[in-house]
Enzyme design. Structure first.
Site, PDB file in Angstrom:
ATOM      1  N   LYS A 182       0.838  -1.211   0.000  1.00 14.83           N
ATOM      2  CA  LYS A 182       0.000   0.000   0.000  1.00 14.83           C
ATOM      3  C   LYS A 182       0.873   1.261   0.000  1.00 14.83           C
ATOM      4  CE  LYS A 182      -2.033  -1.123   3.910  1.00 14.83           C
ATOM      5  NZ  LYS A 182      -1.320  -2.379   4.205  1.00 14.83           N
ATOM      6  N   ARG A 226      -9.785   0.652   8.951  1.00 11.65           N
ATOM      7  CA  ARG A 226      -9.235  -0.678   9.214  1.00 11.65           C
ATOM      8  C   ARG A 226     -10.174  -1.534  10.047  1.00 11.65           C
ATOM      9  NH1 ARG A 226      -3.320   0.373   8.778  1.00 11.65           N
ATOM     10  NH2 ARG A 226      -2.193  -1.533   9.261  1.00 11.65           N
ATOM     11  N   ARG A 233      12.052  -6.536   4.940  1.00 10.28           N
ATOM     12  CA  ARG A 233      12.150  -5.149   5.410  1.00 10.28           C
ATOM     13  C   ARG A 233      12.778  -5.092   6.795  1.00 10.28           C
ATOM     14  NH1 ARG A 233       6.828  -1.633   5.353  1.00 10.28           N
ATOM     15  NH2 ARG A 233       6.265  -3.040   7.046  1.00 10.28           N
ATOM     16  N   ARG A 244      12.311  -2.181  11.029  1.00 10.37           N
ATOM     17  CA  ARG A 244      11.066  -1.626  11.592  1.00 10.37           C
ATOM     18  C   ARG A 244      10.594  -2.522  12.743  1.00 10.37           C
ATOM     19  NH1 ARG A 244       5.700   0.103   8.084  1.00 10.37           N
ATOM     20  NH2 ARG A 244       4.347  -1.078   9.450  1.00 10.37           N
ATOM     21  N   ARG A 280      -0.182  -8.950  13.373  1.00 12.84           N
ATOM     22  CA  ARG A 280      -0.729  -7.961  12.433  1.00 12.84           C
ATOM     23  C   ARG A 280      -1.601  -8.651  11.378  1.00 12.84           C
ATOM     24  NH1 ARG A 280       4.629  -5.461  10.446  1.00 12.84           N
ATOM     25  NH2 ARG A 280       3.336  -4.168   9.067  1.00 12.84           N
TER      26      ARG A 280
END
Ligand code: AP5
Length: 193
Positions: free
Chosen positions: A13, A88, A127, A133, A144
């Site tokens: 996204k 969400r 990532r 992160r 998640r």
């Protein structure tokens, strides 16, 4: 145009939003980015959100809804916007719909990025290695994804029922996904959005 990007963590996204926002001259409003900036600055909002994000859970609807509505009332969002990461949950989508209805500015489309779960996990692990992160740790990724399945996936039916859902195959090289996405948006525009 008034657009929403919908899709699980790692669907791309944020990556695609930057390109769409540039192409259509829209402000890119990413709730995750707003939260991360507040966490970094240790604002009261950041302090509230930090632990929740580190567990891979969702920040409360009340906080997010107010934050997004305030942002959408800013001047640059008057002629259109690209939302990345909101809504969400069904309560967020319902509140958002009431907000837009009150302003007479309905959504033009909700782009749903579709990527198989094993690829999502691979992207987020990648990532983690590159950028570190905090919420890209294995157990947090699992949380998640579970939050997405439980609370966000029902929005696909919510927006399909309203004739707004546009499904994008988001597997493959970034440039190819961009081409598919821009093609879908041009078709939406040609249809009168
Ligand atoms: P947020 O930042 O929105 O996290 P997310 O939805 O989990 O999104 P990601 O950034 O992980 O994925 P993405 O789909 O944007 O993919 P990206 O382009 O980055 O939210 C973080 C947290 O904030 C939430 O967990 C929650 O706590 C809170 N929050 C935010 N909004 C909220 C709300 N509305 N309500 C409640 N809480 C909220 O790409 C991922 C990786 O894949 C990158 O490394 C990228 O380079 C790579 N990649 C992208 N496209 C491709 C491709 N085509 N092929 C290969 N790799 C690719």
């Amino acid at each position: 145009m008034r657009l929403v990007l919908l899709g699980p963590p790692g669907a791309g996204k944020g990556t695609q939003a930057v390109r769409i926002a540039e192409e259509f001259a829209l402000p890119h409003i990413a709730t995750g980015d707003i939260f991360r900036a507040n966490v970094a600055l240790e604002t009261p909002l950041g302090l509230q959100a930090k632990a929740i994000m580190e567990r891979g859970e969702l920040v409360s609807d009340e906080i997010v809804i107010q934050m997004v509505q305030d942002r959408l009332d800013e001047e640059d969002a008057m002629r259109g916007f690209l939302l990345d990461g909101f809504p969400r949950t069904v309560p967020q989508a319902e509140a958002f719909e009431r907000f837009l209805r009150a302003r007479g500015k309905p959504l033009d489309g909700v782009l749903r990025f579709d990527v198989p779960e094993d690829e999502l996990v691979a992207r987020l692990h990648g990532r983690r290695t590159l950028e570190g992160r905090a919420d890209d740790e294995a157990q947090v990724i699992a949380n998640r994804l579970a939050e997405y399945r439980d609370k966000t996936a029902p929005l696909e039916a919510f927006y399909r029922d309203r004739g707004l859902l546009v499904e994008i195959d988001a597997l493959g090289p970034v440039d190819e996904v961009t081409a598919r996405t821009l093609g879908a948006l041009r078709a939406l525009e040609a249809a009168g959005a």
